[in-house]
Design an enzyme around this catalytic site. Sequence first.
Site, PDB file in Angstrom:
ATOM      1  N   ILE A  12      -8.005 -17.356 -28.469  1.00 15.56           N
ATOM      2  CA  ILE A  12      -9.101 -16.368 -28.636  1.00 15.56           C
ATOM      3  C   ILE A  12     -10.541 -16.879 -27.991  1.00 15.56           C
ATOM      4  O   ILE A  12     -11.179 -16.206 -27.571  1.00 15.56           O
ATOM      5  CB  ILE A  12      -9.379 -15.892 -30.209  1.00 15.56           C
ATOM      6  N   ASN A  91      -9.761 -31.960 -40.405  1.00 15.12           N
ATOM      7  CA  ASN A  91     -10.297 -31.206 -38.979  1.00 15.12           C
ATOM      8  C   ASN A  91     -11.073 -29.974 -39.376  1.00 15.12           C
ATOM      9  O   ASN A  91     -12.325 -29.675 -39.044  1.00 15.12           O
ATOM     10  CB  ASN A  91      -9.194 -30.959 -37.958  1.00 15.12           C
ATOM     11  N   THR A 116     -10.617 -15.904 -41.757  1.00 12.93           N
ATOM     12  CA  THR A 116      -9.124 -15.069 -41.677  1.00 12.93           C
ATOM     13  C   THR A 116      -9.099 -14.438 -43.057  1.00 12.93           C
ATOM     14  O   THR A 116      -9.286 -14.678 -43.995  1.00 12.93           O
ATOM     15  CB  THR A 116      -8.114 -16.302 -41.752  1.00 12.93           C
ATOM     16  N   TYR A 140      -4.207 -23.753 -45.135  1.00  8.46           N
ATOM     17  CA  TYR A 140      -5.104 -23.299 -43.948  1.00  8.46           C
ATOM     18  C   TYR A 140      -6.123 -22.209 -44.527  1.00  8.46           C
ATOM     19  O   TYR A 140      -7.298 -22.343 -44.016  1.00  8.46           O
ATOM     20  CB  TYR A 140      -4.148 -22.595 -43.186  1.00  8.46           C
ATOM     21  N   ARG A 281      10.343 -14.621 -45.751  1.00  3.45           N
ATOM     22  CA  ARG A 281       9.453 -15.900 -45.462  1.00  3.45           C
ATOM     23  C   ARG A 281       8.702 -16.189 -46.520  1.00  3.45           C
ATOM     24  O   ARG A 281       7.846 -15.307 -47.008  1.00  3.45           O
ATOM     25  CB  ARG A 281       8.588 -16.043 -44.120  1.00  3.45           C
TER      26      ARG A 281
HETATM   27  C1  WQD Z   1       3.328 -10.912 -39.129  1.00  4.54           C
HETATM   28  C2  WQD Z   1       4.619 -10.308 -39.772  1.00  4.54           C
HETATM   29  C3  WQD Z   1       6.136 -11.397 -40.850  1.00  4.54           C
HETATM   30  C4  WQD Z   1       7.326 -13.735 -37.288  1.00  4.54           C
HETATM   31  C5  WQD Z   1      -0.511 -15.504 -40.278  1.00  4.54           C
HETATM   32  C6  WQD Z   1      -1.782 -16.300 -40.938  1.00  4.54           C
HETATM   33  C7  WQD Z   1      -2.843 -15.623 -40.785  1.00  4.54           C
HETATM   34  C8  WQD Z   1      -3.446 -15.409 -39.195  1.00  4.54           C
HETATM   35  C9  WQD Z   1      -2.156 -14.812 -38.494  1.00  4.54           C
HETATM   36  C10 WQD Z   1      -4.478 -17.260 -38.086  1.00  4.54           C
HETATM   37  C11 WQD Z   1       4.863 -10.692 -41.060  1.00  4.54           C
HETATM   38  C12 WQD Z   1       6.765 -10.963 -39.714  1.00  4.54           C
HETATM   39  C13 WQD Z   1       6.758 -12.998 -37.991  1.00  4.54           C
HETATM   40  C14 WQD Z   1       8.876 -13.479 -37.103  1.00  4.54           C
HETATM   41  C15 WQD Z   1       8.743 -11.753 -38.567  1.00  4.54           C
HETATM   42  N1  WQD Z   1      -3.729 -16.709 -38.805  1.00  4.54           N
HETATM   43  N2  WQD Z   1       7.287 -11.856 -38.874  1.00  4.54           N
HETATM   44  N3  WQD Z   1       9.216 -12.587 -37.670  1.00  4.54           N
HETATM   45  O1  WQD Z   1       1.828 -14.081 -41.677  1.00  4.54           O
HETATM   46  O2  WQD Z   1       0.506 -11.898 -41.182  1.00  4.54           O
HETATM   47  O3  WQD Z   1      -0.663 -14.082 -40.761  1.00  4.54           O
HETATM   48  O4  WQD Z   1      -0.992 -15.323 -38.754  1.00  4.54           O
HETATM   49  O5  WQD Z   1      -4.611 -17.959 -37.431  1.00  4.54           O
HETATM   50  O6  WQD Z   1      -3.908 -16.475 -41.366  1.00  4.54           O
HETATM   51  O7  WQD Z   1      -1.197 -16.116 -42.179  1.00  4.54           O
HETATM   52  O8  WQD Z   1       1.171 -13.332 -39.349  1.00  4.54           O
HETATM   53  O9  WQD Z   1       2.257 -13.042 -37.081  1.00  4.54           O
HETATM   54  O10 WQD Z   1       3.219 -14.717 -38.708  1.00  4.54           O
HETATM   55  O11 WQD Z   1       3.626 -12.368 -39.150  1.00  4.54           O
HETATM   56  O12 WQD Z   1       9.435 -10.771 -38.995  1.00  4.54           O
HETATM   57  O13 WQD Z   1       9.284 -14.238 -36.204  1.00  4.54           O
HETATM   58  O14 WQD Z   1       5.717 -10.501 -38.885  1.00  4.54           O
HETATM   59  O15 WQD Z   1       6.986 -11.642 -41.936  1.00  4.54           O
HETATM   60  O16 WQD Z   1       5.474  -9.565 -41.908  1.00  4.54           O
HETATM   61  P1  WQD Z   1       0.798 -13.562 -40.824  1.00  4.54           P
HETATM   62  P2  WQD Z   1       2.643 -13.250 -38.424  1.00  4.54           P
END
Ligand code: WQD
Length: 330
Positions: A12, A91, A116, A140, A281
């Site tokens: 980003i 960090n 976030t 985090y 997850r």
């Molecule tokens: C999105 C959706 C998963 C991977 C996290 C952090 C947040 C932010 C972004 C920053 C969910 C599903 C994911 C996969 C899947 N952080 N999924 N298979 O969990 O909303 O947010 O990342 O830096 O702080 O908490 O994002 O992209 O991991 O997941 O089905 O292989 O996709 O279960 O529904 P999330 P994500």
Amino acid sequence: MTVLVTGGAGYIGSITTRLLVERGFGVVVLDSLELGHRAAVNDVPLVVGNIADSDLVTRVCREHKVSDVVHFAAYKAVGESMQNPTKYFDNNVAGTHSLIAAVVSAGVENVVFSSTAAIYGDPDIVPVTEDAEVRCESVYAATKRMTEQILEWYSATRNLRSVSLRYFNAAGAASDGTLGEDWRYSQNLVPHVMKALLGFAPALKVFGNDYSTPDGTGIRDYIHVEDLAESHVAALQYLRGGGDTMICNVGTGVGTSVMDIISTTERVTGRAVPYDIAPRRAGDPARYFANASKAERVLGWTSRRLLDDIIASAFAWHSAHPHGHAASQA
Ligand code: WQD
């Protein structure tokens, strides 16, 4: 007047750095290059070093006449933060505090901070507004909330104003195909979809299809990284215009399921996404998306790009750079 961008060689950060330069801001990047890439910074001045190195930060502020800071540099893997909390507190909190103390002493008055939506945990009400209860469910998320609080206390006690931008799910790549995410370090959905689609990983695992959502899969608010970059420019202009310290959601207001991401990817790319249904997850909320009306009201910012743009740009970037910026350095 120069903007110091920490983490400006990251995903980003690099896209925001380029936008700031395009909009006429003087910029200097501070990045350790532990996860960032020199190639992502192009010809913008780059200082290689750590945010916790106060002497370095002080020198950079003096030499570049830094007036504002956009602070991205942080670790961001939720799972890793639970395995190794010390790394994250060191960090993201101690390092950030050291940075803030140094830049305040050097006369910086404005900070834009990458926070976030993970701070909201599993919210009771969606779309989620900024006054929703804080429910950090990971180290985090806690490090980001602590930093918001540090910034608020510096506003109360020193001459510092800040905007903490609570990002929803950043995704996509630069529309010209030259900057994007290094999927080797990402746990997020869109890079995983692209890896599976392009044959760099086995089938995508869909984490749960038994949530109480229309198709059973998790719903999030995917925000195009270029729209996200725009929100930093808007926040900087707001602060330079004398705006008060505040917290602001950055999202689209649209909820998108994992199955929506898969079907959009298949339509936009014309290729099938191999996927399997896997167990949920741990810690994943069923559904959240932003109420982004504050950003529109206070910053004059709204997202403009569509999910199709996110998928098309991610596909173009990952197809051309399967090894991230390492490929362009070769
Ligand atoms: C999105 C959706 C998963 C991977 C996290 C952090 C947040 C932010 C972004 C920053 C969910 C599903 C994911 C996969 C899947 N952080 N999924 N298979 O969990 O909303 O947010 O990342 O830096 O702080 O908490 O994002 O992209 O991991 O997941 O089905 O292989 O996709 O279960 O529904 P999330 P994500």
